[in-house]
Design a protein around this motif. Structure first.
Motif, PDB file in Angstrom:
ATOM      1  N   ASP A  50       0.816  -1.204   0.000  1.00  0.00           N
ATOM      2  CA  ASP A  50       0.000   0.000   0.000  1.00  0.00           C
ATOM      3  C   ASP A  50       0.857   1.263   0.000  1.00  0.00           C
ATOM      4  OD1 ASP A  50      -2.360  -1.356   0.014  1.00  0.00           O
ATOM      5  OD2 ASP A  50      -2.778  -1.087   2.126  1.00  0.00           O
ATOM      6  N   ALA A  51       2.108   1.164  -0.358  1.00  0.00           N
ATOM      7  CA  ALA A  51       3.014   2.310  -0.260  1.00  0.00           C
ATOM      8  C   ALA A  51       2.732   3.336  -1.342  1.00  0.00           C
ATOM      9  CB  ALA A  51       4.451   1.833  -0.364  1.00  0.00           C
TER      10      ALA A  51
ATOM     11  N   SER B 205      -0.553   6.167  -5.137  1.00  0.00           N
ATOM     12  CA  SER B 205      -0.850   5.183  -4.096  1.00  0.00           C
ATOM     13  C   SER B 205      -0.851   3.809  -4.730  1.00  0.00           C
ATOM     14  CB  SER B 205      -2.231   5.440  -3.491  1.00  0.00           C
ATOM     15  OG  SER B 205      -2.245   6.646  -2.801  1.00  0.00           O
ATOM     16  N   HIS B 206      -0.524   2.836  -3.941  1.00  0.00           N
ATOM     17  CA  HIS B 206      -0.569   1.450  -4.414  1.00  0.00           C
ATOM     18  C   HIS B 206      -1.385   0.660  -3.404  1.00  0.00           C
ATOM     19  CE1 HIS B 206       2.310   2.373  -7.512  1.00  0.00           C
ATOM     20  NE2 HIS B 206       3.054   2.977  -6.603  1.00  0.00           N
TER      21      HIS B 206
ATOM     22  N   SER C 120      -3.993  -2.209  -2.029  1.00  0.00           N
ATOM     23  CA  SER C 120      -4.276  -3.605  -2.323  1.00  0.00           C
ATOM     24  C   SER C 120      -5.571  -3.659  -3.138  1.00  0.00           C
ATOM     25  CB  SER C 120      -4.447  -4.400  -1.028  1.00  0.00           C
ATOM     26  OG  SER C 120      -5.630  -3.987  -0.343  1.00  0.00           O
ATOM     27  N   ASP C 121      -5.759  -4.744  -3.853  1.00  0.00           N
ATOM     28  CA  ASP C 121      -6.983  -4.899  -4.651  1.00  0.00           C
ATOM     29  C   ASP C 121      -8.223  -4.825  -3.772  1.00  0.00           C
ATOM     30  OD1 ASP C 121      -5.523  -5.113  -6.989  1.00  0.00           O
ATOM     31  OD2 ASP C 121      -5.562  -7.310  -7.019  1.00  0.00           O
ATOM     32  N   LYS C 122      -8.127  -5.376  -2.563  1.00  0.00           N
ATOM     33  CA  LYS C 122      -9.260  -5.369  -1.633  1.00  0.00           C
ATOM     34  C   LYS C 122      -9.613  -3.939  -1.227  1.00  0.00           C
ATOM     35  CE  LYS C 122     -10.741  -7.264   2.813  1.00  0.00           C
ATOM     36  NZ  LYS C 122     -10.376  -8.103   3.955  1.00  0.00           N
ATOM     37  N   THR C 123      -8.602  -3.150  -0.896  1.00  0.00           N
ATOM     38  CA  THR C 123      -8.831  -1.762  -0.498  1.00  0.00           C
ATOM     39  C   THR C 123      -9.407  -0.959  -1.659  1.00  0.00           C
ATOM     40  OG1 THR C 123      -7.056  -1.827   1.139  1.00  0.00           O
ATOM     41  CG2 THR C 123      -7.716   0.347   0.346  1.00  0.00           C
ATOM     42  N   LYS C 124      -8.815  -1.111  -2.824  1.00  0.00           N
ATOM     43  CA  LYS C 124      -9.278  -0.374  -4.005  1.00  0.00           C
ATOM     44  C   LYS C 124     -10.724  -0.749  -4.331  1.00  0.00           C
ATOM     45  CE  LYS C 124      -6.242   0.126  -7.199  1.00  0.00           C
ATOM     46  NZ  LYS C 124      -5.366   0.013  -8.386  1.00  0.00           N
ATOM     47  N   SER C 125     -11.036  -2.027  -4.263  1.00  0.00           N
ATOM     48  CA  SER C 125     -12.391  -2.493  -4.539  1.00  0.00           C
ATOM     49  C   SER C 125     -13.387  -1.902  -3.540  1.00  0.00           C
ATOM     50  CB  SER C 125     -12.434  -4.019  -4.496  1.00  0.00           C
ATOM     51  OG  SER C 125     -13.751  -4.484  -4.659  1.00  0.00           O
ATOM     52  N   ASN C 126     -12.999  -1.862  -2.263  1.00  0.00           N
ATOM     53  CA  ASN C 126     -13.848  -1.300  -1.215  1.00  0.00           C
ATOM     54  C   ASN C 126     -14.109   0.177  -1.485  1.00  0.00           C
ATOM     55  OD1 ASN C 126     -15.101  -0.493   1.180  1.00  0.00           O
ATOM     56  ND2 ASN C 126     -13.600  -1.432   2.504  1.00  0.00           N
ATOM     57  N   LEU C 127     -13.064   0.926  -1.791  1.00  0.00           N
ATOM     58  CA  LEU C 127     -13.224   2.365  -2.063  1.00  0.00           C
ATOM     59  C   LEU C 127     -14.101   2.609  -3.288  1.00  0.00           C
ATOM     60  CD1 LEU C 127      -9.546   3.515  -1.414  1.00  0.00           C
ATOM     61  CD2 LEU C 127     -11.554   4.154  -0.046  1.00  0.00           C
ATOM     62  N   VAL C 128     -13.864   1.854  -4.348  1.00  0.00           N
ATOM     63  CA  VAL C 128     -14.645   2.030  -5.581  1.00  0.00           C
ATOM     64  C   VAL C 128     -16.104   1.665  -5.343  1.00  0.00           C
ATOM     65  CG1 VAL C 128     -14.966   1.156  -7.942  1.00  0.00           C
ATOM     66  CG2 VAL C 128     -12.684   1.807  -7.150  1.00  0.00           C
ATOM     67  N   SER C 129     -16.369   0.601  -4.598  1.00  0.00           N
ATOM     68  CA  SER C 129     -17.754   0.211  -4.301  1.00  0.00           C
ATOM     69  C   SER C 129     -18.475   1.301  -3.523  1.00  0.00           C
ATOM     70  CB  SER C 129     -17.782  -1.082  -3.486  1.00  0.00           C
ATOM     71  OG  SER C 129     -17.337  -2.161  -4.258  1.00  0.00           O
ATOM     72  N   ARG C 130     -17.801   1.847  -2.524  1.00  0.00           N
ATOM     73  CA  ARG C 130     -18.399   2.931  -1.733  1.00  0.00           C
ATOM     74  C   ARG C 130     -18.695   4.142  -2.615  1.00  0.00           C
ATOM     75  NH1 ARG C 130     -16.556   3.453   4.173  1.00  0.00           N
ATOM     76  NH2 ARG C 130     -16.147   1.335   4.834  1.00  0.00           N
TER      77      ARG C 130
ATOM     78  N   GLU D   1      -6.812   6.423   6.824  1.00  0.00           N
ATOM     79  CA  GLU D   1      -6.213   5.342   7.607  1.00  0.00           C
ATOM     80  C   GLU D   1      -5.136   4.625   6.807  1.00  0.00           C
ATOM     81  OE1 GLU D   1      -7.420   0.950   9.372  1.00  0.00           O
ATOM     82  OE2 GLU D   1      -9.012   2.436   9.097  1.00  0.00           O
ATOM     83  N   HIS D   2      -5.446   4.265   5.581  1.00  0.00           N
ATOM     84  CA  HIS D   2      -4.475   3.563   4.741  1.00  0.00           C
ATOM     85  C   HIS D   2      -3.289   4.466   4.406  1.00  0.00           C
ATOM     86  CE1 HIS D   2      -6.355  -0.351   4.018  1.00  0.00           C
ATOM     87  NE2 HIS D   2      -7.488   0.303   4.224  1.00  0.00           N
ATOM     88  N   HIS D   3      -3.566   5.741   4.181  1.00  0.00           N
ATOM     89  CA  HIS D   3      -2.497   6.695   3.880  1.00  0.00           C
ATOM     90  C   HIS D   3      -1.523   6.792   5.055  1.00  0.00           C
ATOM     91  CE1 HIS D   3      -0.468  10.119   2.183  1.00  0.00           C
ATOM     92  NE2 HIS D   3      -0.846  10.926   3.180  1.00  0.00           N
ATOM     93  N   MET D   4      -2.073   6.885   6.254  1.00  0.00           N
ATOM     94  CA  MET D   4      -1.222   7.023   7.438  1.00  0.00           C
ATOM     95  C   MET D   4      -0.420   5.749   7.698  1.00  0.00           C
ATOM     96  SD  MET D   4      -3.660   9.255   9.949  1.00  0.00           S
ATOM     97  CE  MET D   4      -2.419   9.412  11.231  1.00  0.00           C
ATOM     98  N   LYS D   5      -1.033   4.593   7.483  1.00  0.00           N
ATOM     99  CA  LYS D   5      -0.353   3.325   7.753  1.00  0.00           C
ATOM    100  C   LYS D   5       0.670   2.960   6.688  1.00  0.00           C
ATOM    101  CE  LYS D   5      -3.958   1.127  10.504  1.00  0.00           C
ATOM    102  NZ  LYS D   5      -4.944   0.028  10.559  1.00  0.00           N
TER     103      LYS D   5
END
Length: 107
Positions: A9-10, A19-20, A22-32, A76-80
Motif C-alpha cells: 500500500d506504499a 498510491s498502491h 491492495s486490490d481489496k482496499t481499491k475495490s472497497n473504495l470504488v464500491s463505496r 487510515e491507509h495513507h497514514m499506515k
C-alpha cells in the motif's frame, strides 16, 4: 509483510506521487464511491420531482456521511503506508502535508 494493512500500500514519492492500494482496499473504495454516485443521482431525481426540501436535505446528509467514511478509510491507509514510509525515509514534510489535509477534512 503479509497483513492486509501492509500489502504493498506504499505511496511512491519519486517522480509522480501515486498510491498502491491492495486490490481489496481499491475495490472497497470504488464500491463505496459507486454507491455515493447512485445516491447523488437519486438526489438529483428528488429535486427534479420537487420532493420536499427536508427529505432532500436528509439524503444529502447521508451522502456527506458516506463520503466521510471513504475519507476515513483512505486516511487510515495513507497514514499506515505512505506517511509511515516517508517518515522512515526521513521526510518530515509529510507531517505538514498530513496536517493540512486533515484540516481540510475537518471543515
Amino acid at each position: 509483510m503479509t497483513t492486509e494493512n501492509h500489502q504493498h500500500d506504499a505511496c511512491a514519492v519519486t517522480g509522480e506521487r501515486k498510491s498502491h492500494h491492495s486490490d481489496k482496499t481499491k475495490s472497497n473504495l470504488v464500491s463505496r464511491l459507486n454507491r455515493i454516485e447512485g445516491q447523488i443521482r437519486g438526489v438529483k431525481g428528488l429535486i427534479e420531482k420537487d420532493t420536499y426540501c427536508d427529505d432532500v436535505l436528509n439524503q444529502i446528509s447521508s451522502i456527506q456521511s458516506a463520503l466521510n467514511g471513504v475519507s476515513r478509510l483512505l486516511l487510515e491507509h495513507h497514514m499506515k503506508s505512505c506517511v509511515v514510509e516517508r517518515l522512515q525515509e526521513g521526510d518530515d514534510d509529510v507531517i505538514t502535508e498530513l496536517l493540512t489535509t486533515m484540516n481540510k477534512l475537518m471543515k
